[in-house]
Design an enzyme around this catalytic site. Structure first.
Site, mmCIF file in Angstrom:
data_model
loop_
_atom_site.group_PDB
_atom_site.id
_atom_site.type_symbol
_atom_site.label_atom_id
_atom_site.label_comp_id
_atom_site.label_asym_id
_atom_site.label_seq_id
_atom_site.Cartn_x
_atom_site.Cartn_y
_atom_site.Cartn_z
ATOM 1 N N GLU A 41 -16.124 -65.205 29.756
ATOM 2 C CA GLU A 41 -15.378 -65.869 28.696
ATOM 3 C C GLU A 41 -14.592 -64.783 27.968
ATOM 4 O OE1 GLU A 41 -17.763 -68.112 25.912
ATOM 5 O OE2 GLU A 41 -16.000 -68.552 24.700
ATOM 6 N N ARG A 265 -30.925 -61.479 33.590
ATOM 7 C CA ARG A 265 -29.860 -60.650 33.035
ATOM 8 C C ARG A 265 -30.360 -59.219 32.870
ATOM 9 N NH1 ARG A 265 -27.423 -63.527 29.264
ATOM 10 N NH2 ARG A 265 -26.504 -61.833 28.117
ATOM 11 N N LYS A 275 -22.178 -59.931 23.222
ATOM 12 C CA LYS A 275 -20.805 -59.771 22.733
ATOM 13 C C LYS A 275 -20.717 -60.055 21.244
ATOM 14 C CE LYS A 275 -18.934 -62.101 26.224
ATOM 15 N NZ LYS A 275 -17.982 -62.801 27.093
#
Ligand code: ATP
Ligand code: MG
Length: 562
Positions: A41, A265, A275
């Site tokens: 994104e 992850r 982020k």
């Protein structure tokens, strides 16, 4: 057969995704095609966790002769920006991968709208006029089923009409949503009539003001995979509960059957990796920007001097897991050292200078001594280093009253100057306050490196630079950004856990003259001090260097001492 045994023992074991892919290929699924994608994104810069995902997705495509797309998952107009799009593409390429296609989920807005209409026509989606709070209240809990919305049984015609009006901007933001009609009693909360589209009067970085309704993740991600005929859609574990909805949408839309697979992850200790938090550090100026060399972003690591090869190697070493784990930052640093050891030019710099005067060396004389650029790489050749009567050495390479095991310079003790001569301290010069300002030494002319006939055996080799030829530079030393190993387990706000010593600036270091003419992406080992790279702030009159990593893991030593 012996060859078979050799081959099987040399092959690295397959990870679980490779096992799935090889089975699919063997069964001729999708004609044996492998097509992956990396779907960021564009709402921030990429971090080392994304690098892991990039290496995995592009790596699988390479390994199986397939393709990998870069797809900007830009369905949320509020948080996205072209600055991020540009940085992401740059980071992917820098890591060494070229996308087979560059796509934007926003390019599919028309198609996704058609998909939504198709679901409505099939009686699988409805417009809900409930408020967000009412929808949340009707959702139920994991142990209690939800309740049906009063709008759940609207006719197909009414739904089509209302959805068209939503699209045409006839309703206020937040007044209506489109929901999938699935099962309000599903044990998977995500399947309880999830919202597919919402009204948002926001300007989109690519589609401008064309749309005032935007699809949510579950109405965009799997559908985009399917449009691109992605065979293996790999994501992180938190999307596991979404898989059922991913499949439901594809089944009910009767479109290309992409499949989702989840892996754990990457988490690194002493590092924040979200982020949202990294953005906070940038916006609240705890760091100089997304590419601050202390940031775990790809751009920060690049600026700091990490190489793409080291990061790729790290991603391979970490492997992929099905369960969450935390990787030690020192593994990443190990990979960086391993690569830099092969490619870095050995050079000399003095960060905390002490003047040495060689009293038996002729005044005004300069000798150009040959030194190896990199003993690990015979191709790298040699260069000439100036040597003269006045030199700089490190303050901590001299002690006037040394403890027993101090082998560097002290009065009467010999030391070898790297690539040059053996010297001995004769006299310690001090200022009025008793501070040592200069060492008066003698050198042994017959002890020249490479042709030493002196028979002397100093216990230490020191780095140095010629005072007459040295170039002044700034050197920035970095340490981990966080003081605690696992910020996620700490009740304090992560910004209270920042290491106050994560940046130390040495304003006036003395560098050997070859370091005056460098460009970012050059890699050096300053002998005995670590690996360094020129920073983007370098100016012709003043080089600025970042310490990429120390030569050894200083933290491991501290941890051992306790
Ligand atoms: P963050 O949680 O750090 O804000 P994100 O997941 O929101 O990141 P996206 O842009 O949605 O960021 O991620 C793009 C891809 O990178 C996704 O497929 C995601 O699963 C993957 N990814 C993100 N973080 C990690 C990580 N730490 N380790 C491995 N893959 C990751
Ligand atoms: Mg995300």
């Amino acid at each position: 057969m012996t060859t078979d045994i050799k081959e099987t023992t040399e092959k690295a074991p397959l990870n679980f995704i490779e096992e799935i892919i090889e089975k699919d290929i063997a069964e001729g699924k999708h004609d044996g095609r492998v097509h992956t994608r990396f779907p960021p994104e564009p709402n921030g810069y990429l971090h080392i966790g994304h690098a892991k995902s990039i290496c995995l997705n592009f790596g699988l495509a390479q390994k199986y002769g397939g393709k990998c797309n870069l797809r900007f998952d830009d369905t949320n107009p509020v948080t996205e920006d072209t600055e991020y799009v540009d940085s992401i593409l740059g980071d992917v390429r820098w890591l060494g991968f070229e996308p087979d296609n560059i796509f934007y989920a926003s390019d599919y807005f028309d198609k996704l709208y058609e998909f939504a209409v198709d679901l409505i026509k099939k009686g699988k989606a409805y417009v809900d006029d409930s408020t967000p709070d009412e929808i949340a209240a009707m959702k139920g809990t994991p142990t209690r089923p939800g309740t049906d919305s009063p709008y759940r049984n609207r006719s197909v015609e009414e739904n089509l009409d209302l959805f068209t009006k939503m699209k045409n901007g006839e309703f206020k933001e937040g007044s209506r949503v489109l929901r999938a009609k699935i099962d309000m009693a599903s044990p998977n909360m995500i399947m309880r009539d999830p919202v597919l589209y919402r009204i948002k009067f926001a300007h989109h970085h690519r589609t401008g003001d064309k749309w005032c309704i935007y699809p949510l993740y579950d109405m965009a991600h799997g559908q985009s995979d399917s449009i691109e005929k992605i065979t293996h859609s790999i994501c992180t574990l938190e999307f596991m509960p979404h898989r059922e909805l991913y499949d439901w949408c594809i089944d009910n839309l009767e479109i290309f059957p992409s499949k989702q697979y989840e892996f754990a992850r990457l988490n690194l200790n002493y590092t924040v990796m979200s982020k949202r938090k990294l953005k906070q550090l940038v916006e609240e100026k705890y760091v100089s920007g997304w590419d601050d060399p202390r940031m775990p972003t790809i751009s920060g690591m690049r600026r700091r001097g990490y190489t793409a090869a080291a990061i790729r190697n790290f991603a391979t070493r970490v492997g992929i897991a099905k369960r969450e784990n935390v990787i030690d930052l020192s593994l990443l640093e190990f990979c960086v050292r391993e690569d830099l050891n092969k490619i870095a030019t050995r050079s000399m710099a003095v960060l905390d200078p002490l003047k040495v005067v060689i009293t038996n060396y002729p005044e005004g004389q300069t000798e150009w001594l040959e030194t190896e650029n990199n003993p690990e790489d015979p191709e790298s050749g040699t260069r000439k280093l100036p040597f003269g009567r006045e030199l700089w050495i490190e303050q901590d390479d001299f002690m006037e009253n040394p403890p027993k095991k101090f082998f560097r310079l002290s009065p009467g003790q010999l030391g070898r100057l790297k690539s040059a001569y053996i010297i001995q301290v004769d006299e310690v010069v001090k200022d009025a306050s008793g501070e040592v300002t200069e060492l008066h030494c003698t050198y042994f002319p017959e002890s020249k490196s490479g042709e030493d006939t002196s028979g002397l055996k100093p216990k230490a080799t020191l780095h140095w630079v010629s005072a007459e030829h040295a170039v002044a530079g700034e050197v920035r030393l970095y340490d981990r950004l966080l003081m605690v190993e696992n910020a996620a387990d700490d009740p304090r706000d992560f910004k209270e856990l920042l290491n106050p010593d994560s940046l130390v600036v040495v304003k006036n270091a003395w560098l050997e003259p070859s370091l005056a003419d460098v460009t970012p992406n050059d890699h050096f080992q300053f002998i005995r001090l670590g690996y360094f790279t020129p920073d983007a702030d370098t100016k012709p009159e003043k080089p600025v260097f970042n310490r990429t990593v120390t030569l050894r893991d200083a933290w491991a030593k501290i941890a051992k001492k306790g």
